[in-house]
Design an enzyme around this catalytic site. Structure first.
Site: not given
Ligand code: NAP
Length: 248
Positions: A13, A16, A156, A189
């Site tokens: 993933g 982005r 989640y 984040i």
């Molecule tokens: P994001 O901006 O929504 O990006 C999600 C990424 O995951 C994208 O690259 C997307 O790819 C990919 N993805 C989604 N479903 C997928 C699948 N079935 N197979 C392969 N790739 C998939 O999320 P983020 O905020 O960067 O979060 C990244 C991680 O950190 C996640 O595990 C999230 O739970 C964790 N996290 C985030 C936060 C926060 O505040 N942002 C806080 C705690 C934990 P496509 O674009 O190609 O669909």
């Protein structure tokens, strides 16, 4: 000397957000980087080019993290294309938020499959390679929500709590083989995932952060770099919070 010279990393993933920042950080530090995406093909293509500018090998693979057969195929392609796999970052994740009263079975299953089953899928598939090499660093993205729970995120939070149990169990099972397993628990984040939240929710998160700002993807990438590198060779089974002190 770069911290990851000669290592191969796979980041799921990475089209982005946090995964993107981790892939960039790893390439800057000399790693060859394989990464996955699901729907953002154009962004993945751009990332591949951007990473290659650091003089390393980079390749994006379209692979659904929730699909076990796809994970097996992915790992064997990465090992064939890159010759090894040293660092596995399970970052791909989604949210489908609503109160339990309104959460249907599909919303539950989808979030568990993409966030939690995905971690089993890649770790299980990479195990033989790590055992043969007698080394490996597994880094799983959990969340502070997996530690404390959150109203409207039962699916989640359960997926992220499951990742913590999995991470610690794998650390216990594989420590004697020099395979480390750690998790990163980000707080709030600023990415597309949190862009979806309304301003009132965002403000309440910010108010709860002692450092008084939302985190950036790079803040999480720095932690991933530490866990991927030889600076953390005596650290396994841990959950490192990157949350500005939110959960203290
Ligand atoms: P994001 O901006 O929504 O990006 C999600 C990424 O995951 C994208 O690259 C997307 O790819 C990919 N993805 C989604 N479903 C997928 C699948 N079935 N197979 C392969 N790739 C998939 O999320 P983020 O905020 O960067 O979060 C990244 C991680 O950190 C996640 O595990 C999230 O739970 C964790 N996290 C985030 C936060 C926060 O505040 N942002 C806080 C705690 C934990 P496509 O674009 O190609 O669909």
């Amino acid at each position: 000397m770069k911290l990851l010279s000669g290592k191969t990393a796979l980041v799921t993933g990475a089209s982005r957000g946090i995964g993107h920042a981790i892939a960039q950080k790893f390439a800057e530090q000399g790693a060859n980087v394989a990464f996955t995406y699901l729907s953002s093909a154009e962004k993945a293509e751009a990332l591949e080019k951007e990473l290659a500018q650091h003089g390393i090998t980079a390749k994006g693979y379209r692979s659904d993290a929730s699909d076990f057969a796809a994970a097996e195929q992915l790992i064997s392609s990465v090992v064939a294309d890159f010759g090894s796999l040293d660092v596995l970052v399970n970052n791909a994740g989604i949210t489908q938020d609503t109160l339990l009263m309104r959460m249907n079975e599909e919303m539950w299953d989808k979030v568990i499959d993409v966030n939690l089953k995905s971690v089993y899928n890649t770790v299980k598939s990479a195990l033989r390679t790590f055992l043969k090499q007698k080394s490996g660093s597994i880094i799983n993205l959990t969340s502070v929500v997996g530690i404390k729970g959150n109203a409207g995120q039962a699916n989640y939070a359960a997926s992220k709590a499951g990742i913590i149990g999995f991470t610690k169990s794998v650390a216990l099972e594989l420590g004697s083989r020099n395979i480390r397993s750690n998790a990163i628990a980000p707080g709030f984040i600023e990415t597309e995932m949190t862009d979806k939240l309304d301003e009132k929710t965002v403000q309440s998160w910010r108010d709860a952060i002692p450092l008084k700002r939302g985190g950036q993807p790079e803040d999480v990438a720095d932690c991933a770099l530490f866990l991927a590198s030889d600076l953390s060779t005596y650290i396994t089974g841990q959950v490192l919070q990157v949350d500005g002190g939110m959960l203290t």
